[in-house]
Scaffold this motif. Structure first.
Motif, PDB file in Angstrom:
ATOM      1  N   ILE A 235      -6.298  -3.255   1.248  1.00 52.46           N
ATOM      2  CA  ILE A 235      -5.002  -2.623   1.538  1.00 52.46           C
ATOM      3  C   ILE A 235      -4.957  -1.323   0.736  1.00 52.46           C
ATOM      4  N   GLU A 236      -4.722  -0.232   1.430  1.00 54.64           N
ATOM      5  CA  GLU A 236      -4.636   1.080   0.787  1.00 54.64           C
ATOM      6  C   GLU A 236      -3.188   1.332   0.360  1.00 54.64           C
ATOM      7  N   PRO A 237      -2.981   2.215  -0.639  1.00 54.70           N
ATOM      8  CA  PRO A 237      -1.613   2.484  -1.110  1.00 54.70           C
ATOM      9  C   PRO A 237      -0.674   2.992  -0.017  1.00 54.70           C
ATOM     10  N   TRP A 238      -1.193   3.661   0.994  1.00 51.49           N
ATOM     11  CA  TRP A 238      -0.355   4.210   2.058  1.00 51.49           C
ATOM     12  C   TRP A 238      -0.118   3.225   3.203  1.00 51.49           C
ATOM     13  N   ASP A 239      -0.790   2.081   3.190  1.00 51.56           N
ATOM     14  CA  ASP A 239      -0.606   1.088   4.257  1.00 51.56           C
ATOM     15  C   ASP A 239       0.796   0.489   4.176  1.00 51.56           C
ATOM     16  N   LYS A 240       1.450   0.373   5.316  1.00 51.44           N
ATOM     17  CA  LYS A 240       2.787  -0.209   5.398  1.00 51.44           C
ATOM     18  C   LYS A 240       2.722  -1.474   6.245  1.00 51.44           C
ATOM     19  N   ASN A 241       3.345  -2.530   5.751  1.00 57.70           N
ATOM     20  CA  ASN A 241       3.310  -3.780   6.507  1.00 57.70           C
ATOM     21  C   ASN A 241       4.498  -3.893   7.455  1.00 57.70           C
TER      22      ASN A 241
ATOM     23  N   ILE B 279       5.085 -15.140  11.911  1.00 57.32           N
ATOM     24  CA  ILE B 279       4.927 -15.094  10.462  1.00 57.32           C
ATOM     25  C   ILE B 279       5.907 -14.054   9.925  1.00 57.32           C
ATOM     26  N   TRP B 280       7.002 -14.523   9.343  1.00 58.20           N
ATOM     27  CA  TRP B 280       8.016 -13.644   8.769  1.00 58.20           C
ATOM     28  C   TRP B 280       7.630 -13.286   7.341  1.00 58.20           C
ATOM     29  N   GLN B 281       7.941 -12.063   6.936  1.00 54.71           N
ATOM     30  CA  GLN B 281       7.736 -11.661   5.552  1.00 54.71           C
ATOM     31  C   GLN B 281       8.965 -12.050   4.759  1.00 54.71           C
ATOM     32  N   LYS B 282       8.749 -12.494   3.569  1.00 53.34           N
ATOM     33  CA  LYS B 282       9.851 -12.938   2.712  1.00 53.34           C
ATOM     34  C   LYS B 282      10.597 -11.743   2.155  1.00 53.34           C
TER      35      LYS B 282
ATOM     36  N   VAL C 128       4.559  -3.183  17.170  1.00 50.89           N
ATOM     37  CA  VAL C 128       3.410  -2.455  16.639  1.00 50.89           C
ATOM     38  C   VAL C 128       2.113  -3.159  17.052  1.00 50.89           C
ATOM     39  N   PRO C 129       1.238  -2.439  17.777  1.00 48.52           N
ATOM     40  CA  PRO C 129      -0.054  -3.042  18.111  1.00 48.52           C
ATOM     41  C   PRO C 129      -0.979  -2.980  16.906  1.00 48.52           C
ATOM     42  N   GLY C 130      -2.037  -3.762  16.950  1.00 47.17           N
ATOM     43  CA  GLY C 130      -3.011  -3.707  15.866  1.00 47.17           C
ATOM     44  C   GLY C 130      -4.335  -4.299  16.292  1.00 47.17           C
ATOM     45  N   VAL C 131      -5.373  -3.869  15.619  1.00 43.50           N
ATOM     46  CA  VAL C 131      -6.696  -4.472  15.806  1.00 43.50           C
ATOM     47  C   VAL C 131      -6.731  -5.804  15.053  1.00 43.50           C
ATOM     48  N   GLY C 132      -5.999  -5.866  13.948  1.00 40.84           N
ATOM     49  CA  GLY C 132      -5.887  -7.092  13.173  1.00 40.84           C
ATOM     50  C   GLY C 132      -4.695  -7.014  12.241  1.00 40.84           C
ATOM     51  N   PHE C 133      -4.204  -8.161  11.811  1.00 39.87           N
ATOM     52  CA  PHE C 133      -3.106  -8.252  10.842  1.00 39.87           C
ATOM     53  C   PHE C 133      -3.446  -9.346   9.850  1.00 39.87           C
ATOM     54  N   ASP C 134      -2.864  -9.238   8.645  1.00 41.64           N
ATOM     55  CA  ASP C 134      -2.942 -10.370   7.724  1.00 41.64           C
ATOM     56  C   ASP C 134      -1.581 -11.048   7.675  1.00 41.64           C
ATOM     57  N   ARG C 135      -1.472 -12.116   6.923  1.00 42.31           N
ATOM     58  CA  ARG C 135      -0.227 -12.887   6.885  1.00 42.31           C
ATOM     59  C   ARG C 135       0.888 -12.190   6.119  1.00 42.31           C
ATOM     60  N   LYS C 136       0.581 -11.091   5.452  1.00 39.80           N
ATOM     61  CA  LYS C 136       1.616 -10.314   4.769  1.00 39.80           C
ATOM     62  C   LYS C 136       2.098  -9.164   5.636  1.00 39.80           C
ATOM     63  N   GLY C 137       1.576  -9.072   6.857  1.00 38.56           N
ATOM     64  CA  GLY C 137       2.025  -8.032   7.777  1.00 38.56           C
ATOM     65  C   GLY C 137       1.264  -6.730   7.694  1.00 38.56           C
ATOM     66  N   PHE C 138       0.229  -6.667   6.871  1.00 38.30           N
ATOM     67  CA  PHE C 138      -0.585  -5.455   6.827  1.00 38.30           C
ATOM     68  C   PHE C 138      -1.529  -5.461   8.015  1.00 38.30           C
TER      69      PHE C 138
ATOM     70  N   SER D 223      10.389  -4.539  12.354  1.00 37.57           N
ATOM     71  CA  SER D 223       9.057  -4.159  12.832  1.00 37.57           C
ATOM     72  C   SER D 223       8.263  -5.434  13.096  1.00 37.57           C
ATOM     73  N   VAL D 224       7.690  -5.519  14.298  1.00 41.23           N
ATOM     74  CA  VAL D 224       6.965  -6.708  14.737  1.00 41.23           C
ATOM     75  C   VAL D 224       5.538  -6.316  15.106  1.00 41.23           C
ATOM     76  N   GLY D 225       4.572  -6.849  14.378  1.00 46.14           N
ATOM     77  CA  GLY D 225       3.175  -6.657  14.726  1.00 46.14           C
ATOM     78  C   GLY D 225       2.754  -7.719  15.713  1.00 46.14           C
ATOM     79  N   VAL D 226       2.057  -7.311  16.778  1.00 45.60           N
ATOM     80  CA  VAL D 226       1.612  -8.269  17.787  1.00 45.60           C
ATOM     81  C   VAL D 226       0.089  -8.287  17.860  1.00 45.60           C
ATOM     82  N   CYS D 227      -0.454  -9.506  17.913  1.00 43.35           N
ATOM     83  CA  CYS D 227      -1.901  -9.668  18.030  1.00 43.35           C
ATOM     84  C   CYS D 227      -2.210 -11.078  18.513  1.00 43.35           C
TER      85      CYS D 227
END
Length: 191
Positions: A171-177, A188-191, A123-133, A156-160
């Motif tokens: 973080i919006e309710p519909w955002d998925k990490n 950074i793995w999610q627990k 998954v590409p992104g403009v930015g990510f946080d450490r929780k994967g959002f 699912s792997v976010g790359v940045c």
């Protein structure tokens, strides 16, 4: 911080990256992903075609083809914002210029199965946080995909780039990490 302001700042910073820096940092990310057991095991993967200095994952496309993985790529639906279909891409020749100037599967050359459930999604992104959002371009395309039920073992792997790892955006309710964020400096793995 306001998501739109942060999005603009991160895109501005990414837009001035020099080619050698993009190549070097992207190579580090790609090598890390290729070293994952989940990449080796995956039979079906979902990747994207990079634009505007996004992490260049094209070596993953080549590796997927060379190793016989089934490769899916997204194709935005015209006149249906936020909706993507996923085509099976067997070679770069199967791609065509699509929405937003992104290469995507050609609708006349590629199969578009009704159900797509890959083992691994990059998954590409403009930015990510450490929780994967993630901060994307604001269309919700990947949030909709990640919200769907997935098969067991799905990753699912976010790359940045490291500078795109940020904290403090809403973080919006519909955002998925994503389950894993991979930068040029860390995993950074999610627990």
């Amino acid at each position: 911080m306001d998501k739109e302001i942060l999005r603009r700042q991160l895109l501005d910073k990414r837009s001035v990256m020099r080619g050698p820096d993009v190549d070097s940092m992207s190579r580090s990310i790609v090598e890390t992903i290729m070293s994952l057991e989940q990449w080796s095991r995956a039979e079906e993967v979902l990747l994207y075609w990079p634009i505007r200095n996004e992490v260049d994952v094209r070596p993953l496309l080549m590796d997927a083809w060379d190793s016989g993985k089934k490769l899916f790529m997204p194709c935005c639906r015209r006149n249906e914002p936020g909706q993507m279909d996923f085509g099976v891409v067997r070679a770069e020749a199967d791609l065509t210029a699509g929405s937003f100037g992104i290469k995507e599967p050609c609708r006349t050359r590629c199969d578009f199965p009704d159900a797509v459930s890959p083992d691994l999604v990059i998954v590409p992104g403009v930015g990510f946080d450490r929780k994967g959002f993630r901060i994307g371009f604001g269309g919700g395309y990947y949030d909709r995909f990640l919200a769907r039920p997935q098969k067991d073992g799905f990753l699912s792997v976010g790359v940045c780039y490291d500078f795109q790892l940020v904290e403090g955006f809403p973080i919006e309710p519909w955002d998925k990490n994503v389950q894993l964020v991979c930068t040029d400096k860390e995993l950074i793995w999610q627990k």
